[in-house]
Motif scaffolding. Structure first.
Motif, mmCIF file in Angstrom:
data_model
loop_
_atom_site.group_PDB
_atom_site.id
_atom_site.type_symbol
_atom_site.label_atom_id
_atom_site.label_comp_id
_atom_site.label_asym_id
_atom_site.label_seq_id
_atom_site.Cartn_x
_atom_site.Cartn_y
_atom_site.Cartn_z
ATOM 1 N N LEU A 219 -107.292 -59.803 45.582
ATOM 2 C CA LEU A 219 -108.194 -59.357 46.633
ATOM 3 C C LEU A 219 -108.360 -60.463 47.673
ATOM 4 C CD1 LEU A 219 -110.321 -57.218 47.599
ATOM 5 C CD2 LEU A 219 -112.013 -58.540 46.295
ATOM 6 N N TYR A 220 -108.091 -60.124 48.926
ATOM 7 C CA TYR A 220 -108.375 -61.054 50.021
ATOM 8 C C TYR A 220 -109.827 -60.881 50.447
ATOM 9 C CZ TYR A 220 -103.683 -62.820 50.829
ATOM 10 O OH TYR A 220 -102.479 -63.476 50.698
ATOM 11 N N VAL A 221 -110.534 -61.989 50.548
ATOM 12 C CA VAL A 221 -111.941 -61.983 50.943
ATOM 13 C C VAL A 221 -112.103 -62.899 52.146
ATOM 14 C CG1 VAL A 221 -114.318 -62.393 50.229
ATOM 15 C CG2 VAL A 221 -112.629 -61.606 48.544
ATOM 16 N N TYR A 222 -112.669 -62.357 53.229
ATOM 17 C CA TYR A 222 -112.872 -63.126 54.456
ATOM 18 C C TYR A 222 -114.361 -63.272 54.743
ATOM 19 C CZ TYR A 222 -108.083 -61.405 55.005
ATOM 20 O OH TYR A 222 -106.778 -61.073 54.787
ATOM 21 N N SER B 222 -103.638 -59.965 61.097
ATOM 22 C CA SER B 222 -103.668 -58.874 62.067
ATOM 23 C C SER B 222 -104.534 -57.701 61.645
ATOM 24 C CB SER B 222 -102.241 -58.383 62.339
ATOM 25 O OG SER B 222 -101.627 -57.934 61.141
ATOM 26 N N ASN B 223 -105.411 -57.888 60.652
ATOM 27 C CA ASN B 223 -106.298 -56.793 60.260
ATOM 28 C C ASN B 223 -107.171 -56.390 61.445
ATOM 29 O OD1 ASN B 223 -108.933 -55.613 59.116
ATOM 30 N ND2 ASN B 223 -107.551 -55.570 57.360
ATOM 31 N N GLU C 197 -108.380 -55.858 51.188
ATOM 32 C CA GLU C 197 -109.018 -56.892 51.998
ATOM 33 C C GLU C 197 -110.488 -56.527 52.209
ATOM 34 O OE1 GLU C 197 -106.138 -58.684 55.234
ATOM 35 O OE2 GLU C 197 -105.874 -56.510 55.177
ATOM 36 N N VAL C 198 -111.344 -57.532 52.120
ATOM 37 C CA VAL C 198 -112.782 -57.353 52.249
ATOM 38 C C VAL C 198 -113.323 -58.372 53.247
ATOM 39 C CG1 VAL C 198 -115.002 -57.617 51.054
ATOM 40 C CG2 VAL C 198 -113.128 -56.386 49.947
ATOM 41 N N LEU C 199 -114.247 -57.934 54.103
ATOM 42 C CA LEU C 199 -114.935 -58.827 55.043
ATOM 43 C C LEU C 199 -116.398 -58.920 54.628
ATOM 44 C CD1 LEU C 199 -114.871 -60.483 57.717
ATOM 45 C CD2 LEU C 199 -115.546 -58.371 58.893
ATOM 46 N N ARG D 255 -109.443 -52.988 54.240
ATOM 47 C CA ARG D 255 -108.153 -52.371 53.934
ATOM 48 C C ARG D 255 -108.165 -52.036 52.440
ATOM 49 N NH1 ARG D 255 -102.789 -52.925 56.122
ATOM 50 N NH2 ARG D 255 -103.471 -54.749 57.298
ATOM 51 N N PRO D 256 -108.046 -50.745 52.103
ATOM 52 C CA PRO D 256 -108.001 -50.390 50.682
ATOM 53 C C PRO D 256 -106.722 -50.906 50.026
ATOM 54 C CG PRO D 256 -108.463 -48.460 52.056
ATOM 55 C CD PRO D 256 -108.020 -49.573 52.966
ATOM 56 N N ARG D 257 -106.788 -51.105 48.742
ATOM 57 C CA ARG D 257 -105.593 -51.474 47.995
ATOM 58 C C ARG D 257 -104.574 -50.336 48.075
ATOM 59 N NH1 ARG D 257 -105.302 -55.301 44.696
ATOM 60 N NH2 ARG D 257 -107.571 -55.374 44.575
#
Length: 427
Positions: free
Chosen positions: A32-35, A66-67, A393-395, A405-407
């Motif tokens: 999981l990408y976490v920003y 580029s999200n 991806e989670v902000l 962005r869902p998996r």
């Protein structure tokens, strides 16, 4: 500005701003990408403060991340955008950006991309070869418009960075030899479908010292003065991007450390009328993100210990591609576990599938790890190699978190593929 500033431990548990990372892993799974939204804003503010009261435009380098949520955040903050493809142009427009604040870089612009950008009315094309200049002129003339042109010149300056991300040397594929640039400017001046607006230079990425920029600047200013003597006047000077971030023990410069001497040089040489453009990517997003991954197995051998995690080179390509260093920290502190030295590796069938080597970690099977400084060139370089769905991806903003962005699902992997019926192939 470091990852630790926005991803800090509280009571032995790593948080993204005010949210415990185990909660995000439980909710969205791993990898999981976490920003951190606060980190994005703080990085932007450093540039905003450096250009305050000056004629300057900061164009975020879209390729770094580029999200749409990231692009929209920078658009709201006042950024322009540096793109390298038609797809990136579509993204920034979808995020609400004005095409008048978009510059188009890249050595291999296709005809459809040029038409798309001309139709949108972008600020500038950073032209990288004589052949591209000819193609741009032909298409602009065909469309009945004038194409705004800036030549990307190659100043043959060593940025003292990894050879794969060095772009300002003669042997690199990027830009026009600075000594041949005047002839191309003369050629552009003669074509009615071209409008000369500036000069561009980009010498590399993850640059941690200012001197290479100033070496390139001196050469660019000499070029600009020579063009002015021939009656070719420019409106802007684009110094590209490339400012580095801290991955381990680097001490990257503040944007003002670069911009203050740039503006001083312009004033000293009577070129203060030029708008200054920068194209930062990594320095705006790199320390704003982490990659969250779970330990699947601990494997000990006579030679090495391996922490086999559920993230892999398809999720974060930088270590395999550049031998890049990323910090790795356990999400939960385990005081009762003795640290051991591990290589952190993924499940992909490649020996190059590693995320970190020889790290002292106090971990157990099932633990979560945070791969630090993964906000730049992480998800944007991700693939589906080994038929692995790309990560979510989670902000995070304080106590709030958005799934941006869902998996991908297993079905997503082959949803666009087609099997020919019998021996007949149809479209």
């Amino acid at each position: 500005m470091t990852t630790a500033s926005y991803f800090s431990a509280r009571d032995g548990i790593l948080h993204a701003e005010d949210i415990p990372l185990p909660e995000l892993a439980e909710r969205h799974g791993t990898p999981l990408y976490v920003y951190s939204r606060a980190a994005l804003r703080a990085a932007w503010q450093a540039y905003a403060d450096a250009i305050a009261g000056r004629d300057a435009l900061v164009c975020y380098g879209v390729k770094a991340n580029s999200n749409l949520a990231v692009l929209h955040e920078f658009q709201r903050l006042g950024a322009g955008f540096d793109i390298v493809s038609g797809g990136e142009l579509a993204r920034v427009l979808a995020a609400g950006a004005s095409p008048k604040r978009v510059v188009f870089s890249g050595v291999g612009k296709q005809a459809w991309e040029i038409r798309q950008a001309l139709a949108a009315g972008i600020k500038c094309f950073n032209v990288e070869s004589a052949a591209e200049l000819e193609r741009l002129a032909d298409i602009a003339q065909e469309m009945g418009v004038r194409a705004p042109v800036s030549l990307r010149v190659n100043p043959d300056v060593d940025a003292h960075t990894h050879p794969y991300i060095s772009t300002g040397l003669k042997e690199n594929k990027f830009g026009v030899d600075i000594h041949k640039a005047p002839a191309l400017y003369r050629q552009a001046r003669q074509h009615p479908a071209l409008e000369i607006v500036g000069v561009d230079c980009h010498i590399g990425s993850q640059i941690t010292e200012i001197s290479p920029y100033l070496d390139a600047l001196d050469k660019l200013l000499t070029l600009i003065e020579g063009l002015a003597d021939e009656g070719i006047t420019l409106r802007h000077l684009d110094l590209g991007g490339g400012l580095g971030i801290r991955y381990t023990d680097e001490t990257p410069p503040h944007p003002a450390d670069l911009l203050n001497p740039v503006f001083a040089a312009l004033h000293q040489r009577g070129l203060h009328h030029l708008q200054v453009i920068l194209e930062p990517g990594r320095s705006l997003v790199g320390n704003a993100g982490i990659l969250l991954t779970r330990v699947e197995y601990l494997k000990r051998t006579e030679v090495r210990n391996f922490a086999i995690v559920d993230a892999a080179m398809n999720d974060l390509m930088r270590p395999a591609l550049y031998e890049a260093w990323h910090g790795v920290v356990p999400v939960e502190t385990r005081a009762q576990v003795a640290p051991e030295t591990y290589d952190v590796v993924g499940p992909i069938c490649e020996s190059g599938d590693w995320l970190a080597r020889e790290r002292a970690l106090a971990i157990e099977q099932g633990d979560l790890l945070a791969i630090q400084s993964a906000g730049a060139y992480g998800f944007s370089m991700a693939s589906q190699y080994n038929s692995r769905p790309r990560a979510a991806e989670v902000l995070v903003d304080g106590q709030d978190a958005w799934l941006i962005r869902p998996r991908e699902s297993i079905h997503d992997l082959f949803a666009q593929e087609r099997v020919p019926h019998r021996d007949k192939v149809s479209s």
